[in-house]
Design an enzyme around this catalytic site. Structure first.
Site, PDB file in Angstrom:
ATOM      1  N   SER A  89      13.748 -42.538  -9.103  1.00 43.26           N
ATOM      2  CA  SER A  89      12.596 -41.673  -8.919  1.00 43.26           C
ATOM      3  C   SER A  89      12.623 -41.259  -7.455  1.00 43.26           C
ATOM      4  CB  SER A  89      11.319 -42.436  -9.244  1.00 43.26           C
ATOM      5  OG  SER A  89      10.209 -41.642  -8.928  1.00 43.26           O
ATOM      6  N   ARG A 124      -3.413  -1.698  -6.376  1.00 39.04           N
ATOM      7  CA  ARG A 124      -2.574  -2.903  -6.301  1.00 39.04           C
ATOM      8  C   ARG A 124      -2.951  -3.798  -7.455  1.00 39.04           C
ATOM      9  NH1 ARG A 124      -5.632  -4.651  -0.901  1.00 39.04           N
ATOM     10  NH2 ARG A 124      -7.689  -4.728  -1.798  1.00 39.04           N
ATOM     11  N   LYS A 142       0.829  -1.198   0.000  1.00 43.82           N
ATOM     12  CA  LYS A 142       0.000   0.000   0.000  1.00 43.82           C
ATOM     13  C   LYS A 142       0.867   1.253   0.000  1.00 43.82           C
ATOM     14  CE  LYS A 142      -3.688  -0.613   2.513  1.00 43.82           C
ATOM     15  NZ  LYS A 142      -4.366  -0.846   3.793  1.00 43.82           N
ATOM     16  N   MET A 181      -5.713  -7.236   8.429  1.00 42.12           N
ATOM     17  CA  MET A 181      -5.147  -6.417   9.492  1.00 42.12           C
ATOM     18  C   MET A 181      -5.993  -5.174   9.663  1.00 42.12           C
ATOM     19  SD  MET A 181      -1.193  -7.082   8.930  1.00 42.12           S
ATOM     20  CE  MET A 181      -1.413  -6.528   7.285  1.00 42.12           C
ATOM     21  N   HIS A 211     -16.269  -8.715   1.740  1.00 42.24           N
ATOM     22  CA  HIS A 211     -15.248  -9.600   2.309  1.00 42.24           C
ATOM     23  C   HIS A 211     -15.413 -11.022   1.762  1.00 42.24           C
ATOM     24  CE1 HIS A 211     -13.722 -12.417   5.393  1.00 42.24           C
ATOM     25  NE2 HIS A 211     -12.707 -11.579   5.400  1.00 42.24           N
ATOM     26  N   ARG A 270      -3.385   3.076   8.583  1.00 39.30           N
ATOM     27  CA  ARG A 270      -3.680   1.902   7.768  1.00 39.30           C
ATOM     28  C   ARG A 270      -2.531   0.909   7.761  1.00 39.30           C
ATOM     29  NH1 ARG A 270      -4.865   4.403   1.979  1.00 39.30           N
ATOM     30  NH2 ARG A 270      -6.098   2.508   1.760  1.00 39.30           N
ATOM     31  N   TYR A 274      12.084 -35.233 -15.172  1.00 37.61           N
ATOM     32  CA  TYR A 274      10.630 -35.059 -15.130  1.00 37.61           C
ATOM     33  C   TYR A 274      10.138 -34.909 -13.700  1.00 37.61           C
ATOM     34  CZ  TYR A 274      10.254 -39.936 -13.626  1.00 37.61           C
ATOM     35  OH  TYR A 274      10.357 -41.096 -12.916  1.00 37.61           O
ATOM     36  N   CYS A 283       8.478 -38.196  -7.678  1.00 44.73           N
ATOM     37  CA  CYS A 283       7.106 -38.698  -7.706  1.00 44.73           C
ATOM     38  C   CYS A 283       6.372 -38.507  -6.385  1.00 44.73           C
ATOM     39  CB  CYS A 283       7.087 -40.168  -8.110  1.00 44.73           C
ATOM     40  SG  CYS A 283       7.873 -41.227  -6.897  1.00 44.73           S
ATOM     41  N   GLY A 290      -8.231  -7.141   4.273  1.00 45.10           N
ATOM     42  CA  GLY A 290      -9.103  -7.221   5.433  1.00 45.10           C
ATOM     43  C   GLY A 290      -8.526  -7.947   6.632  1.00 45.10           C
TER      44      GLY A 290
HETATM   45  P1  ADP Z   1      -7.712  -2.573   3.855  1.00 46.38           P
HETATM   46  O1  ADP Z   1      -6.298  -2.978   3.811  1.00 46.38           O
HETATM   47  O2  ADP Z   1      -8.536  -3.407   4.756  1.00 46.38           O
HETATM   48  O3  ADP Z   1      -8.306  -2.354   2.507  1.00 46.38           O
HETATM   49  P2  ADP Z   1      -7.383   0.266   4.015  1.00 46.38           P
HETATM   50  O4  ADP Z   1      -6.250   0.792   4.784  1.00 46.38           O
HETATM   51  O5  ADP Z   1      -7.222   0.242   2.558  1.00 46.38           O
HETATM   52  O6  ADP Z   1      -7.731  -1.165   4.581  1.00 46.38           O
HETATM   53  O7  ADP Z   1      -8.658   1.104   4.402  1.00 46.38           O
HETATM   54  C1  ADP Z   1      -9.958   0.665   4.121  1.00 46.38           C
HETATM   55  C2  ADP Z   1     -10.746   1.773   3.458  1.00 46.38           C
HETATM   56  O8  ADP Z   1     -10.789   2.912   4.277  1.00 46.38           O
HETATM   57  C3  ADP Z   1     -10.161   2.271   2.158  1.00 46.38           C
HETATM   58  O9  ADP Z   1     -10.593   1.516   1.085  1.00 46.38           O
HETATM   59  C4  ADP Z   1     -10.683   3.660   2.054  1.00 46.38           C
HETATM   60  O10 ADP Z   1     -11.918   3.660   1.417  1.00 46.38           O
HETATM   61  C5  ADP Z   1     -10.837   4.054   3.491  1.00 46.38           C
HETATM   62  N1  ADP Z   1      -9.732   4.978   3.824  1.00 46.38           N
HETATM   63  C6  ADP Z   1      -8.493   4.679   4.239  1.00 46.38           C
HETATM   64  N2  ADP Z   1      -7.753   5.781   4.397  1.00 46.38           N
HETATM   65  C7  ADP Z   1      -8.541   6.825   4.046  1.00 46.38           C
HETATM   66  C8  ADP Z   1      -8.353   8.234   3.964  1.00 46.38           C
HETATM   67  N3  ADP Z   1      -7.198   8.787   4.272  1.00 46.38           N
HETATM   68  N4  ADP Z   1      -9.386   8.961   3.560  1.00 46.38           N
HETATM   69  C9  ADP Z   1     -10.570   8.397   3.236  1.00 46.38           C
HETATM   70  N5  ADP Z   1     -10.813   7.093   3.289  1.00 46.38           N
HETATM   71  C10 ADP Z   1      -9.809   6.304   3.685  1.00 46.38           C
HETATM   72 MG    MG Z   2      -7.630  -1.210   1.113  1.00 46.59          MG
HETATM   73 MG    MG Z   3      -7.794  -3.455   7.032  1.00 47.74          MG
END
Ligand code: ADP
Ligand code: MG
Ligand code: MG
Length: 887
Positions: A779, A354, A28, A109, A470, A98, A866, A846, A107
């Site tokens: 083998s 990503r 990220k 962490m 999710h 984040r 192989y 094998c 989702g």
């Molecule tokens: P995950 O790894 O679970 O996707 P993120 O860190 O991407 O978690 O955050 C989840 C959501 O929160 C993002 O998709 C975004 O929509 C929202 N978010 C995160 N940071 C910001 C920010 N600075 N401003 C607005 N929305 C945010």
């Molecule tokens: Mg995200």
């Molecule tokens: Mg998260």
């Protein structure tokens, strides 16, 4: 000195290559910096490195003074860029905190949004935005999320309070909540925190910030993150980066929105933008499945017959800008992107990009399409498809002609088909699947706590949530079929029953899901075998042109042989003859043979088995039409074939005409303390040569018959198992040669064949130079070689191996992925010494490892001829072998 905090956005300097290195700043963080540096609208922020997380986790959960200082400096970068200060009572800066590891773990962490709000700044936010409702909505979101993620309070308490508040007012949706409703709820939330925690919700914004950073670091070691890593073979010692970023607001009224988008369809691979969005919402609303989101494009909306406008229609300007960004990012990364965005009062911001997760079908289509578009070359296309993901395509699909009793239709969130018993929670799913049942996990919506149940289930059905919920994302990643957002599903968790449409069902009832069109059907629907065609066939053709190693299969029935050949197998690497002994129709003769008191008695019983074995081999040779077939002579200890329990003994006594006591005594004599290291493999051949003689005769007679009938002369490779010394092999090789000579003379036919051995004992690997004098091929039986090298019995390893992997003692389960350092070294030594003696010795593998891409890469490196894998893994092995040759 290397930096531990990297600012991005605004006028930050993005030139340090470490900042764009995922292993330093996480996926990220690296991509946020990348997007900012190519001029895309990214809210300013900073990334704390992965190294700092590891330092924190190893160093007893303490922040270093250097880190505190660097964070303070970087926070000033955000404040300067935005022109607001954290904690400013008149016009506060809010940030998100984040997580973001090098490998994406959607989702798994934690993330905290709207940080910086307290009883004073909420008023400042209301004033500066001119929107009271928005300010209080943000504050309640913050308390809710912070309490869950940082304070560790049960999020159910907050959700319940919100539900009750809505019910009291007669509201259906969060969007109906007014300013004073949110205010009242904030008070209630603060009360819950006081009650549960024994102290007030933290008002100090600096304390809030460090609390959130700590929580993100700690979330690396959360149970669900560990489970996810285990399931996805992600190492446990990587750590996560932390991104602190200025908030932008998708919940500032009807000109604001938030969404998730893919530059191509992640289910089918089709080249069409694909995504979901919500007006007046924050990011987690889309993913958590709280409101069912709207389609991004008009085409999609119309195709789905949905009412609510697409973003393309409702916000044409922001949409056009977004579409431009999609193209730019896809060209930049040369891959399909998964993008998170927010529109604040009409202005577009990018929050994440990503390489998007995709189904195997989509991966193949995109790889082939992108070659056609000139975006990537063939080698890149071959390397881009995860061989393990092909597994998804190699399973049966629903028979289109079979009748379907459709109860309801949801969203086709993850393709494939599954039939199974309904289960209503993850633990039950795991339990029932553990006893071998196919289960369908049915939930209102899934959360990261359900991940073990989703893995255990054959399919997943949710009542709420869209295509990027999710459930949908995780199911696609796991290759589980999933139907989401089936709003006609109503679950009564207490009674363990559910309604689907107008049907009443209960846990345990069988249903069928079609992840391709979202249908939910009553009962089981018949399936069809998969086939390789279209993009799949194209990519495999490209892969075959690049691979050096041959791919064979482990098979012992004609049906398996036929399937493996369809999947491109180029021979049999392991045919286990004991499976033929277990056959119900023959077991009596096998038992008679084992229980015989003399060689004469044994031979009499073996004579009954000979025609049966010959038929087996004939069918296999016919199926394999001239391809090499490695046939392993009998391996397991004899007592495995003996009767179990009184009834079976009585039955056998009837057949062989011996008293039950005699049979039981003989069975007792055969008992072994450690059968794995006991009287098995070539040790049986040495002590009861007549068994191997019968098998060799069956092989050669069958080969002669097939050669005569079809003209495709089979190439039998007779494999002697569990050899540890050259002498064992020499004795048994002489036996095989003698039988071959006899059979050829009797049949007046002459065929080529090889005699070799399985290398599955450390001694055999070390003595390979000598053993190769008598063996024309090796083998590598890496299942046993792993057991005997590690001194670990595979069947007893379950109790401790998971912990060993979690604690980094082994990077992966050594029975799944070859222990390259240890067992691999023995394989390498054996290959070298074998070749030194016999330069044209045929070498293959094998064990289970023959279908594991990492192990296959090792086989390529040491130049094996192989690999051999179970039929359904043959395409995986073909692709992995090509990737290994390319890398
Ligand atoms: P995950 O790894 O679970 O996707 P993120 O860190 O991407 O978690 O955050 C989840 C959501 O929160 C993002 O998709 C975004 O929509 C929202 N978010 C995160 N940071 C910001 C920010 N600075 N401003 C607005 N929305 C945010
Ligand atoms: Mg995200
Ligand atoms: Mg998260």
């Amino acid at each position: 000195m290397t930096k531990t905090v990297y600012p991005f956005g605004g006028d930050a300097d993005h030139s340090d290559p470490r900042q764009k290195d995922k292993t330093v700043t996480g996926g990220k963080g690296a991509n946020l910096a990348e997007m900012a540096s190519i001029g895309l609208p990214v809210p300013p922020g900073f990334t704390i490195t992965v190294e700092e997380c590891l330092r924190y986790l190893e160093g007893g959960a303490d922040f270093r003074p250097e880190l505190r200082e660097a964070v303070t400096g970087a926070l000033a970068h955000i404040e300067g860029t935005v022109g607001k200060k954290l904690g400013d009572a008149r016009d506060p800066l809010l940030v998100s905190v984040r997580s973001g590891a090098a490998v994406s773990m959607p989702g798994m962490m934690d993330t905290v949004l709207n940080l910086g709000l307290n009883d004073e700044t909420v008023a400042g936010l209301a004033a500066s935005s001119g929107d009271d409702r928005f300010a209080w909505d943000s504050y309640r979101r913050f308390i809710q999320m912070y309490s869950d993620v940082v304070l560790g309070l049960d999020h159910g308490l907050f959700e319940e309070a919100l539900e009750i508040a809505k019910e009291d007012k007669g509201y259906f949706s969060d969007t109906e909540m007014e300013t004073d409703d949110w205010q009242a709820l904030v008070d209630e939330f603060k009360g819950i925190v006081q009650q549960e925690r024994g102290s007030a919700f933290p008002q100090d914004v600096t304390e809030q910030l460090w609390g959130a950073i700590r929580a993100v670091f700690d979330s690396w070691d959360s149970e669900r993150a560990k489970v996810y890593r285990r399931l996805n073979d992600i190492p446990h010692d990587m750590g996560t980066a932390v991104n602190v970023q200025a908030m932008v607001f998708g919940n500032m009224g009807d000109t604001s929105a938030t969404g998730v988008a893919f530059t191509r369809d992640p289910s089918t691979g089709e080249k069409a933008y694909y995504g979901e969005w919500l007006v007046n919402a924050q990011g987690e609303d889309v993913v958590a499945g709280i409101r069912t989101p709207q389609y991004l494009t008009r085409a999609r909306r119309e195709a789905a017959g949905a009412e609510k406008p697409s973003m393309e229609e409702a916000m044409p300007d922001a949409y056009a800008e977004l579409a431009h960004v999609f193209d730019l990012l896809e060209k930049h990364y040369r891959d399909m992107q998964d993008i998170e965005f927010t529109v604040e009062r009409g202005k577009l911001f990018l929050l994440q990009t990503r390489n998007g997760k995709r189904t195997a079908k989509a991966a193949l289509k995109m790889a082939v399409d992108m070659v056609g578009e000139g975006l990537i070359d063939r080698d890149t296309a071959i390397c881009r498809v995860d061989p393990m993901a092909l597994d998804q395509l190699l399973h049966p699909t629903l028979d289109p002609d079979a009748p379907r009793d459709v109860m309801t239709t949801g969203l086709p969130a993850s393709p494939g088909a599954a039939s199974g018993k309904i289960v209503l929670d993850a633990d039950t799913a795991e339990q029932w699947a553990g006893r071998g049942e196919s289960v369908i996990l049915v939930r209102v919506e899934t959360s990261p706590e359900d991940i073990h149940g989703m893995h255990a289930a054959s399919g997943i059905l949710t009542a709420r949530g869209g295509m990027t919920s999710h459930a949908a994302v995780v199911a696609r990643g796991m290759g589980r079929c999933c139907v989401s957002g089936a709003s006609q599903v109503r679950i009564d968790r207490e009674a363990r029953t559910l309604q689907i449409g107008d049907r009443d069902l209960a846990e345990g009832d069988i249903i069928t899901l079609d992840g391709g069109n979202g249908q939910v059907m009553a009962g089981e629907v018949p399936t069809l075998e998969p086939e390789m065609a279209g993009d799949f066939a194209t990519l495999m053709e490209w892969a075959d042109a690049k691979r050096r190693m041959r791919v064979r299969t482990n098979a012992e029935t004609p049906a398996d042989c036929a399937r493996a050949r369809q999947f491109g197998a180029e021979g049999i690497g392991l045919c286990r003859t004991e499976h033929m002994f277990f056959d119900a129709a023959r077991i009596a003769a096998v038992r008679e043979m084992i229980l015989a008191e003399s060689e004469k008695g044994r031979r009499a019983a073996l004579d009954k088995l000979l025609p049966e074995q010959r038929d087996d081999f004939r069918a296999i040779f016919e199926e394999m039409a001239g391809l090499p077939c490695t046939i392993r002579l009998l391996d397991p200890p004899l007592h495995e074939f003996l009767p179990q329990g009184d009834a079976e003994f009585a039955e056998l006594s009837e057949i062989v005409g011996k008293p039950v006591e005699t049979l039981k005594r003989r069975a007792n004599e055969l008992h072994e303390f450690n059968p794995m290291l006991g009287h098995r493999g070539c040790r049986l051949g040495i002590t009861y040569p007549e068994i191997y003689e019968m098998q060799a005769r069956a092989i050669f007679e069958a080969a002669c018959d097939v050669a005569e009938a079809s003209g495709d002369a089979p190439l039998p490779e007779v494999m002697i198992p569990l050899v540890g010394t050259r002498r064992e092999l020499a004795i048994l090789r002489a036996l095989v040669d003698r039988v071959a000579k006899d059979v050829f003379a009797e049949k007046g036919c002459e065929l080529g064949y090889l005699v070799g051995t399985m290398i599955e004992l450390p001694r055999a690997a070390l003595m390979a130079g000598e053993i190769a004098q008598d063996g024309e091929f090796f083998s590598f039986g890496t299942n046993d070689l792993t057991q005997t090298t590690l001194g670990v019995s595979r069947d007893d390893s379950a109790r401790f191996l998971a912990q060993y992997v979690e604690r980094g003692i082994f990077a992966r389960d050594p029975f799944v992925s070859l222990d390259i350092d240890g067992v691999g070294q023995l394989v390498e030594i054996a290959a070298e010494r074998g070749r030194a003696t016999r330069s044209d010795i045929k070498l293959g593998i094998c064990g289970e490892h023959g279908g594991d891409p990492a192990s296959i890469a090792f086989c390529e490196k040491i130049g094996l001829d192989y690999v051999s894998a179970s039929p359904y893994r043959v395409p995986i092995a073909r692709l992995a072998a090509a990737q290994a040759a390319l890398r």
